[in-house]
Motif scaffolding. Structure first.
Motif, short mmCIF file in Angstrom:
data_model
loop_
_atom_site.label_atom_id
_atom_site.label_comp_id
_atom_site.label_asym_id
_atom_site.label_seq_id
_atom_site.Cartn_x
_atom_site.Cartn_y
_atom_site.Cartn_z
N MET A 1 -8.37 -7.44 5.47
CA MET A 1 -8.76 -6.90 4.17
C MET A 1 -7.79 -5.81 3.71
N ILE A 2 -7.15 -5.13 4.65
CA ILE A 2 -6.12 -4.17 4.26
C ILE A 2 -4.99 -4.90 3.55
N GLY A 3 -4.55 -6.01 4.13
CA GLY A 3 -3.52 -6.81 3.49
C GLY A 3 -3.96 -7.32 2.14
N LEU A 4 -5.21 -7.76 2.03
CA LEU A 4 -5.73 -8.25 0.75
C LEU A 4 -5.77 -7.13 -0.29
N ALA A 5 -6.05 -5.91 0.16
CA ALA A 5 -6.04 -4.77 -0.76
C ALA A 5 -4.63 -4.49 -1.28
N TYR A 6 -3.63 -4.57 -0.40
CA TYR A 6 -2.25 -4.37 -0.84
C TYR A 6 -1.85 -5.46 -1.85
#
Length: 223
Positions: free
Chosen positions: A177-182
């Motif tokens: 989800m961190i990657g999806l946020a970026y």
């Protein structure tokens, strides 16, 4: 392979030695050697994981990438060689992933990494190895993100997250989800990015994934 299986294969090698040397029967040597190859492959992979964890821990402590330990890649490559020789497709998929991960995460070379990751994904999907399958998808998503293919990156990470939810790897979902946020931020969807980080934080915190929580806070500070 369980600990009991490893012990059994080592004992089988000792027994095969005794039968060959004292009994004149070398018939069990080939099978015993293959058993030891399987033990060696698992051990090489596990040792590589320890070195990778040390690299990541050192980076977290200092805030800067440490020097690469060249033994890490050699261990993963040895595991890959042995799994291929043994015809262990599941093991091959996992070793392929880690070879690709070293090239991507430590050496920052997606051009070299992606073919390993793609092959890993294919074999993991074929054998139903969802943990390795999800890892390969995650890192293919990272490569797509770096190349500016944001829709593809999002699709890869979402598919990885689906697999991780299926196997209960929820800290891994939070990490994705961190990657999806970026990606959301790069697509000018800042509110979506912050909401995704809030959800990731709750998930990581609930499962004691403290390292993931730190990464979430670092990402939040950038938006």
């Amino acid at each position: 392979m369980s600990g009991d299986e490893r012990i059994e294969r080592i004992e089988r090698a000792r027994d095969s030695y005794a039968r060959a040397v004292y009994g004149g029967d070398p018939g069990g040597l080939d099978g015993a050697e293959r058993g030891l190859d399987a033990v060696e492959a698992d051990t090489a992979l596990a040792r590589g994981l320890i070195l990778h964890a040390r690299y990541q821990s050192a980076a977290a402590d200092t805030g800067a990438p440490p020097a690469e330990d060249p033994a890490e890649l050699r261990l993963f490559e040895r595991a890959l060689e042995l799994y291929r020789t043994l015809g262990d497709t599941r093991g091959e998929a996992e070793a392929l992933f880690w070879v690709g991960c070293v090239h991507q995460f430590i050496r920052h070379d997606d051009e070299v990494a992606v073919p390993f990751l793609e092959r890993s994904r294919l074999l993991a999907e074929r054998t139903g190895d969802k943990p390795t399958w999800s890892e390969a998808l995650r890192h293919l998503g990272i490569a797509a993100h770096r190349a500016g293919r944001l829709d593809e990156a999002r699709e890869r990470l979402e598919e990885s997250s689906r697999l991780r939810r299926e196997i209960g790897a929820l800290p891994g979902v939070a990490s994705n989800m961190i990657g999806l946020a970026y990606i959301a931020a790069a697509q000018d969807r800042r509110e979506d990015a912050l909401a995704t980080l809030d959800e990731a934080h709750a998930l990581a915190d609930a499962h004691g994934a403290h390292a993931i929580v730190r990464h979430i806070e670092q990402a939040r500070a950038r938006f």
